[in-house]
Design a protein around this motif. Structure first.
Motif, mmCIF file in Angstrom:
data_model
loop_
_atom_site.group_PDB
_atom_site.id
_atom_site.type_symbol
_atom_site.label_atom_id
_atom_site.label_comp_id
_atom_site.label_asym_id
_atom_site.label_seq_id
_atom_site.Cartn_x
_atom_site.Cartn_y
_atom_site.Cartn_z
ATOM 1 N N ASN A 156 -45.123 10.295 -32.222
ATOM 2 C CA ASN A 156 -43.683 10.292 -32.463
ATOM 3 C C ASN A 156 -42.966 10.624 -31.154
ATOM 4 O O ASN A 156 -43.577 11.099 -30.192
ATOM 5 C CB ASN A 156 -43.294 11.263 -33.581
ATOM 6 N N LEU A 157 -41.695 10.334 -31.112
ATOM 7 C CA LEU A 157 -40.893 10.593 -29.918
ATOM 8 C C LEU A 157 -40.725 12.091 -29.702
ATOM 9 O O LEU A 157 -40.656 12.861 -30.661
ATOM 10 C CB LEU A 157 -39.512 9.951 -30.054
ATOM 11 N N ILE A 158 -40.634 12.480 -28.448
ATOM 12 C CA ILE A 158 -40.302 13.863 -28.088
ATOM 13 C C ILE A 158 -39.312 13.824 -26.926
ATOM 14 O O ILE A 158 -39.242 12.825 -26.197
ATOM 15 C CB ILE A 158 -41.550 14.687 -27.689
ATOM 16 N N PRO A 159 -38.545 14.882 -26.720
ATOM 17 C CA PRO A 159 -37.645 14.928 -25.564
ATOM 18 C C PRO A 159 -38.439 14.855 -24.253
ATOM 19 O O PRO A 159 -39.551 15.391 -24.162
ATOM 20 C CB PRO A 159 -36.948 16.291 -25.713
ATOM 21 N N CYS A 170 -46.101 18.152 -29.530
ATOM 22 C CA CYS A 170 -45.201 17.801 -30.634
ATOM 23 C C CYS A 170 -45.189 16.296 -30.918
ATOM 24 O O CYS A 170 -44.756 15.872 -31.988
ATOM 25 C CB CYS A 170 -43.775 18.282 -30.346
ATOM 26 N N LYS A 171 -45.661 15.491 -29.967
ATOM 27 C CA LYS A 171 -45.665 14.050 -30.194
ATOM 28 C C LYS A 171 -46.713 13.638 -31.223
ATOM 29 O O LYS A 171 -46.744 12.485 -31.666
ATOM 30 C CB LYS A 171 -45.864 13.286 -28.885
ATOM 31 N N TYR A 172 -47.583 14.581 -31.607
ATOM 32 C CA TYR A 172 -48.565 14.305 -32.656
ATOM 33 C C TYR A 172 -48.276 15.071 -33.944
ATOM 34 O O TYR A 172 -49.125 15.165 -34.828
ATOM 35 C CB TYR A 172 -49.976 14.645 -32.150
ATOM 36 N N TRP A 173 -47.057 15.605 -34.046
ATOM 37 C CA TRP A 173 -46.711 16.387 -35.230
ATOM 38 C C TRP A 173 -46.716 15.527 -36.490
ATOM 39 O O TRP A 173 -47.344 15.875 -37.498
ATOM 40 C CB TRP A 173 -45.349 17.060 -35.057
ATOM 41 N N CYS A 174 -46.040 14.385 -36.460
ATOM 42 C CA CYS A 174 -45.996 13.517 -37.641
ATOM 43 C C CYS A 174 -47.380 12.957 -37.953
ATOM 44 O O CYS A 174 -47.741 12.776 -39.123
ATOM 45 C CB CYS A 174 -44.997 12.380 -37.434
ATOM 46 N N LEU A 206 -55.557 10.505 -28.972
ATOM 47 C CA LEU A 206 -54.997 11.647 -28.249
ATOM 48 C C LEU A 206 -54.865 11.309 -26.771
ATOM 49 O O LEU A 206 -55.848 11.016 -26.096
ATOM 50 C CB LEU A 206 -55.886 12.880 -28.416
ATOM 51 N N ASN A 207 -53.643 11.339 -26.266
ATOM 52 C CA ASN A 207 -53.405 10.949 -24.884
ATOM 53 C C ASN A 207 -52.249 11.762 -24.304
ATOM 54 O O ASN A 207 -51.083 11.420 -24.481
ATOM 55 C CB ASN A 207 -53.083 9.451 -24.806
ATOM 56 N N PHE A 208 -52.600 12.837 -23.623
ATOM 57 C CA PHE A 208 -51.575 13.692 -23.017
ATOM 58 C C PHE A 208 -51.384 13.317 -21.550
ATOM 59 O O PHE A 208 -52.337 12.918 -20.864
ATOM 60 C CB PHE A 208 -51.969 15.166 -23.131
ATOM 61 N N SER A 209 -50.166 13.445 -21.079
ATOM 62 C CA SER A 209 -49.869 13.113 -19.682
ATOM 63 C C SER A 209 -50.603 14.085 -18.753
ATOM 64 O O SER A 209 -50.896 15.226 -19.122
ATOM 65 C CB SER A 209 -48.361 13.169 -19.431
ATOM 66 N N LEU A 217 -54.627 20.947 -24.260
ATOM 67 C CA LEU A 217 -54.025 20.313 -25.426
ATOM 68 C C LEU A 217 -54.980 19.326 -26.087
ATOM 69 O O LEU A 217 -55.077 19.270 -27.319
ATOM 70 C CB LEU A 217 -52.725 19.605 -25.034
ATOM 71 N N THR A 218 -55.692 18.560 -25.268
ATOM 72 C CA THR A 218 -56.631 17.584 -25.806
ATOM 73 C C THR A 218 -57.718 18.251 -26.630
ATOM 74 O O THR A 218 -58.016 17.839 -27.761
ATOM 75 C CB THR A 218 -57.278 16.757 -24.677
ATOM 76 N N LEU A 219 -58.314 19.318 -26.090
ATOM 77 C CA LEU A 219 -59.386 20.022 -26.787
ATOM 78 C C LEU A 219 -58.879 20.711 -28.052
ATOM 79 O O LEU A 219 -59.539 20.676 -29.098
ATOM 80 C CB LEU A 219 -60.034 21.051 -25.856
ATOM 81 N N GLU A 220 -57.716 21.346 -27.965
ATOM 82 C CA GLU A 220 -57.161 22.060 -29.112
ATOM 83 C C GLU A 220 -56.835 21.099 -30.259
ATOM 84 O O GLU A 220 -57.160 21.362 -31.420
ATOM 85 C CB GLU A 220 -55.907 22.831 -28.703
ATOM 86 N N TRP A 221 -56.189 19.988 -29.917
ATOM 87 C CA TRP A 221 -55.783 19.056 -30.962
ATOM 88 C C TRP A 221 -56.966 18.257 -31.497
ATOM 89 O O TRP A 221 -57.001 17.893 -32.676
ATOM 90 C CB TRP A 221 -54.647 18.159 -30.477
#
Length: 241
Positions: A156-159, A170-174, A206-209, A217-221
């Motif tokens: 999902n979109l994030i600021p 938060c982009k993976y919240w939904c 899962l793809n974090f900048s 973040l990758t490991l946690e999520w």
């Protein structure tokens, strides 16, 4: 002063609402101040909402219509949702306003406008869409189950301010809310999907900048999804015994 005319519009609106013994202000209404039998107030509020210059003020005023029975306002709210995302959404506080907007739509829970809920979830969404996801998940419809399922691998979109920061998750919240809804259904058709998550070393979506937080973040999520998938898998297996 910016949006000075909005206060004049609010004054006119409240003058017309006097007979309902309601006086609105620019605030979020968790509970509608109107009686659900007063259907005519929808037209009054919509008329003055069109006059408001600030999208934020519109969302505040429209939140007063979060009442079952006020289904007439739903198309207006959905249009405002898409307008806000396309033309306004940029900073963290905008997420709060979209949350107010989605919560208002969910409270109305208009069955005649279920197609509009589909339109929201099939388009660009922010984490504010959680309430819409939870609403349609209760419909027990194959069509909506498919829509929710497709959200699992969708960001999902994030600021922009959250990109590269801890808040980027938060982009993976939904996505996570969608998986939680699928798990709660305890349906065998999802068994192989849960197993694929459990068996994956790292989840493909899962793809974090690149940042100092990306690995964390990758490991946690990755672990959060696996834990939830295991829960879903075990519930189906145990119910089959």
């Amino acid at each position: 002063m910016a949006f000075e005319n909005d206060f004049k519009t609010l004054k006119s609106l409240n003058h017309e609402l006097k007979k309902y013994k309601v006086k609105l202000s620019f605030q979020y209404y968790d509970v509608s101040p109107f009686n659900k039998k007063d259907i005519e107030v929808v037209d009054i509020v919509l008329k003055y909402s069109d006059m408001l210059e600030s999208c934020y003020n519109k969302i505040f005023i429209l939140s007063s219509l979060g009442n079952i029975g006020f289904s007439k306002v739903v198309p207006y709210l959905v249009d405002l949702y898409f307008y806000f995302i396309k033309n306004v959404y940029s900073i963290p506080r905008d997420e709060i306003y979209l949350l107010h907007l989605c919560d208002t739509i969910s409270k109305i829970n208009s069955l005649e406008h279920r197609e509009l809920y589909k339109k929201i979830l099939c388009g660009p969404i922010t984490q504010s869409a959680e309430s819409i996801i939870l609403t349609v998940s209760r419909y027990n419809s194959f069509e909506y189950d498919e829509i929710i399922f497709n959200l699992i691998k969708k960001e999902n979109l994030i600021p922009n301010l959250w990109i590269g920061e801890l808040n980027e998750d938060c982009k993976y919240w939904c996505s996570f809310i969608a998986l939680r809804c699928i798990v709660s259904k305890k349906e065998k058709k999802y068994l192989n999907f849960f197993k694929s998550i459990i068996d994956s070393e790292l989840l493909e979506w899962l793809n974090f900048s690149e940042s100092k937080y990306s690995k964390k973040l990758t490991l946690e999520w990755n672990e959060k999804y696996k834990k939830l998938a295991k829960q879903g898998y075990n519930m189906i297996v145990s119910s089959s015994d």
